[in-house]
Motif scaffolding. Sequence first.
Motif, PDB file in Angstrom:
ATOM      1  N   ARG A  23       0.634  -1.211  -0.111  1.00  0.00           N
ATOM      2  CA  ARG A  23       0.013  -0.323  -0.095  1.00  0.00           C
ATOM      3  C   ARG A  23       1.131   1.663   0.297  1.00  0.00           C
ATOM      4  O   ARG A  23       0.505   2.434  -1.059  1.00  0.00           O
ATOM      5  CB  ARG A  23      -0.458   0.348   1.491  1.00  0.00           C
ATOM      6  CG  ARG A  23      -1.789  -0.611   1.383  1.00  0.00           C
ATOM      7  CD  ARG A  23      -2.752   0.185   2.623  1.00  0.00           C
ATOM      8  NE  ARG A  23      -4.246  -0.600   2.535  1.00  0.00           N
ATOM      9  CZ  ARG A  23      -5.005   0.353   3.479  1.00  0.00           C
ATOM     10  NH1 ARG A  23      -4.764   1.423   4.046  1.00  0.00           N
ATOM     11  NH2 ARG A  23      -6.401  -0.143   3.317  1.00  0.00           N
ATOM     12  N   ASP A 214      -7.890  -5.022   5.418  1.00  0.00           N
ATOM     13  CA  ASP A 214      -8.202  -3.618   4.643  1.00  0.00           C
ATOM     14  C   ASP A 214      -8.379  -3.008   6.039  1.00  0.00           C
ATOM     15  O   ASP A 214      -8.084  -1.760   6.195  1.00  0.00           O
ATOM     16  CB  ASP A 214      -9.373  -3.953   3.811  1.00  0.00           C
ATOM     17  CG  ASP A 214      -8.515  -4.083   2.806  1.00  0.00           C
ATOM     18  OD1 ASP A 214      -7.359  -3.608   2.013  1.00  0.00           O
ATOM     19  OD2 ASP A 214      -9.671  -4.355   1.926  1.00  0.00           O
ATOM     20  N   ASP A 218      -6.367   0.019   7.098  1.00  0.00           N
ATOM     21  CA  ASP A 218      -6.893   1.962   7.160  1.00  0.00           C
ATOM     22  C   ASP A 218      -6.054   2.862   8.396  1.00  0.00           C
ATOM     23  O   ASP A 218      -6.133   3.572   7.922  1.00  0.00           O
ATOM     24  CB  ASP A 218      -8.207   1.714   7.014  1.00  0.00           C
ATOM     25  CG  ASP A 218      -9.034   1.228   5.360  1.00  0.00           C
ATOM     26  OD1 ASP A 218      -7.771   0.919   4.760  1.00  0.00           O
ATOM     27  OD2 ASP A 218     -10.061   0.809   4.866  1.00  0.00           O
TER      28      ASP A 218
END
Length: 229
Positions: A23, A214, A218
């Motif tokens: 990411r 996820d 986040d």
Amino acid sequence: MIVAIDGPAGSGKSTVARAMASREGLTYLDTGAMYRAVTDAALIRGIDVTNSAAVSDLANRIEISLENGPEGPIVIVDGADRTKAIRTPEVDENVSAVAAIPEVRSAMVELQRASSKNADVVAEGRDIGTVVFPEAEVKIYLTADPSARARRRAVQRHGGDTAKDLSAVADSAEAAAIEAELIARDKADSTRKTAPLKPAEDAVHIDSTGLTVDEVCDQISALISKARA
Ligand code: DC
């Protein structure tokens, strides 16, 4: 930028650290793989893992290198690929004894710092935020319920993906045995004298039990953005 992720076995550190690396464009450093590599090297030579002098001598003699593979680090020890060999139940059982040896730890910490020099890194382990990179800009202490951690480990042992098929796990006896083993390993890792598993004072605690990968990422991405601002 250094992102430190510490926590007990099976809390999701590896999955989350790998996802964060892709990411955020960080280099992934799996420090547990290094302690596992020393343990594997001792076992194949028939060295008693409680023999601190012999194991630390070995740790200083072997060459460990981690390369980034699609499913995690490729672990090369003295030129041989030990990626699979370091994940066996035998290594699981013996790695805490090896990781408790202070001279082994100083050799591994040196290697961890050297391999992170001038790089943006997400490093995962037990002492990253406390000892290896106390200056890390983002520190996470990742936990999860023991039963969730055991389920994830069972999936990994069967070659599954913990981000996808947590329900498709092994029988409950296997999960219970893994849970007992994880609890014993956490106890050994958190009660040892040198660099025990514990949260850094400035670590942000995240409990991953009911969260997807996820959702955990986040939260970490938000902390990285704040640190970069
Ligand atoms: O994260 P893992 O299960 O691959 O770690 C294997 C063992 O290595 C774990 O029982 C404790 C030890 N370890 C450590 O003492 N310090 C680290 N930074 C990483 C792992």
